[in-house]
Every structure is written in C-alpha cells, then in structure tokens.
Scaffold this motif. Structure first.
Motif, PDB file in Angstrom:
ATOM      1  N   GLY A  34       0.809  -1.205   0.000  1.00  0.00           N
ATOM      2  CA  GLY A  34       0.000   0.000   0.000  1.00  0.00           C
ATOM      3  C   GLY A  34       0.843   1.255   0.000  1.00  0.00           C
ATOM      4  N   ASP A  36      -1.318   4.354   0.156  1.00  0.00           N
ATOM      5  CA  ASP A  36      -2.404   5.304   0.350  1.00  0.00           C
ATOM      6  C   ASP A  36      -2.288   6.016   1.697  1.00  0.00           C
ATOM      7  OD1 ASP A  36      -3.375   4.325  -2.038  1.00  0.00           O
ATOM      8  OD2 ASP A  36      -4.726   2.906  -1.064  1.00  0.00           O
ATOM      9  N   GLU A  37      -2.999   7.107   1.785  1.00  0.00           N
ATOM     10  CA  GLU A  37      -3.020   7.906   3.012  1.00  0.00           C
ATOM     11  C   GLU A  37      -3.605   7.134   4.200  1.00  0.00           C
ATOM     12  OE1 GLU A  37      -1.713  11.079   3.445  1.00  0.00           O
ATOM     13  OE2 GLU A  37      -0.840  10.520   1.520  1.00  0.00           O
ATOM     14  N   GLN A  38      -4.432   6.125   3.920  1.00  0.00           N
ATOM     15  CA  GLN A  38      -5.050   5.369   5.010  1.00  0.00           C
ATOM     16  C   GLN A  38      -4.023   4.594   5.827  1.00  0.00           C
ATOM     17  OE1 GLN A  38      -7.781   2.950   2.796  1.00  0.00           O
ATOM     18  NE2 GLN A  38      -6.333   1.274   2.585  1.00  0.00           N
ATOM     19  N   TYR A  39      -2.793   4.481   5.335  1.00  0.00           N
ATOM     20  CA  TYR A  39      -1.765   3.729   6.051  1.00  0.00           C
ATOM     21  C   TYR A  39      -0.908   4.616   6.946  1.00  0.00           C
ATOM     22  CZ  TYR A  39      -3.384   0.344   2.718  1.00  0.00           C
ATOM     23  OH  TYR A  39      -4.190  -0.470   1.982  1.00  0.00           O
ATOM     24  N   ARG A  40      -1.293   5.858   7.113  1.00  0.00           N
ATOM     25  CA  ARG A  40      -0.557   6.763   8.009  1.00  0.00           C
ATOM     26  C   ARG A  40      -0.446   6.216   9.438  1.00  0.00           C
ATOM     27  NH1 ARG A  40       0.604  12.102   6.784  1.00  0.00           N
ATOM     28  NH2 ARG A  40       0.226  12.581   4.611  1.00  0.00           N
TER      29      ARG A  40
END
Length: 128
Positions: A34, A36-40
């Motif tokens: 991944g 994506d920003e969701q993995y911050r």
C-alpha cells in the motif's frame, strides 16, 4: 496470495548451511502492499517504534502532515500443510520532515520463526 517455496534451515545445526543442505518448504505467500493515506497509522507506529516520537522538540502533528508514503509492503509465509508461520517480511519507504530536515526512511525487516509452535513444559524450563 500465491504458492511458493522457501529454504528452511535446521535450527539445531549452529553452522551455516549451504543452500543444497536446506529443506524446501511449500508456503502460501500472503502479501499486502500500500501507499495510500489510510496507512498513516502504520507509519506513525513505525516512527514511534524507532523512538523518534520521544524527542522533546518534536511536534507529531507537523510530522504526520509532512509524510509522503512511497510504499509499505508486508508479506507472511505460511506453511501449506501445517499453516505455521515461517517468515514475516516488511518494508517501509516514506519521506518525512523531522526537526526541519526531510528524511527518507527505507527499512526492510525479515523475521524467521523456528519452533515457535512447539509446546513448552514450564516445569522443564524452571528446572533446566
């Protein structure tokens, strides 16, 4: 998920084995990739594990705003027959600004598991 093979070395033998002396094990290779920003939250956890979040002059909100994730890879290798986990591999690559410096974090980690599913007698451990 795909099926592959890994080399498994005998943990009882302390010498480094040549590849032809190793046993081949069929495994399922389960991968996650991944950027994506969701993995911050994973990146935040990684920064905390490295001890960077403990710096007294560090504003974690600013740090989190500066993160640019290039890739996060995680792969687990599971025995086809027993479903035992043999290896876990991760790679984090991202750019982050910490204390006014941009840093590229590129870290790979490979964990090999051996005998982790074997029963252990507590009495034997205490006496031995």
């Amino acid at each position: 998920m795909k099926e592959s093979e890994i080399l498994y070395y005998d943990p009882e033998n302390e010498e480094v084995l040549l590849d032809e002396e190793a046993e081949t094990i069929s495994v399922y290779e389960v991968s996650f990739r991944g950027s994506d920003e969701q993995y911050r939250p994973l990146v935040l956890q990684h920064i905390e594990q490295m001890g960077l979040a403990d710096h007294p002059n560090l504003n974690m909100d600013d740090v989190m705003e500066s993160i640019e994730i290039e890739r996060i890879d995680m792969t687990i290798f599971v025995d086809v027959e027993t479903f035992d986990v043999h290896r876990f591999q991760t790679r984090f690559r991202y750019t982050v600004e910490i204390l006014d410096e941009f840093r590229v974090i590129d870290e790979s980690l490979l964990l090999r598991f051996q005998n982790h599913n074997e029963p252990v007698s507590i009495e034997e451990k205490i006496e031995g």
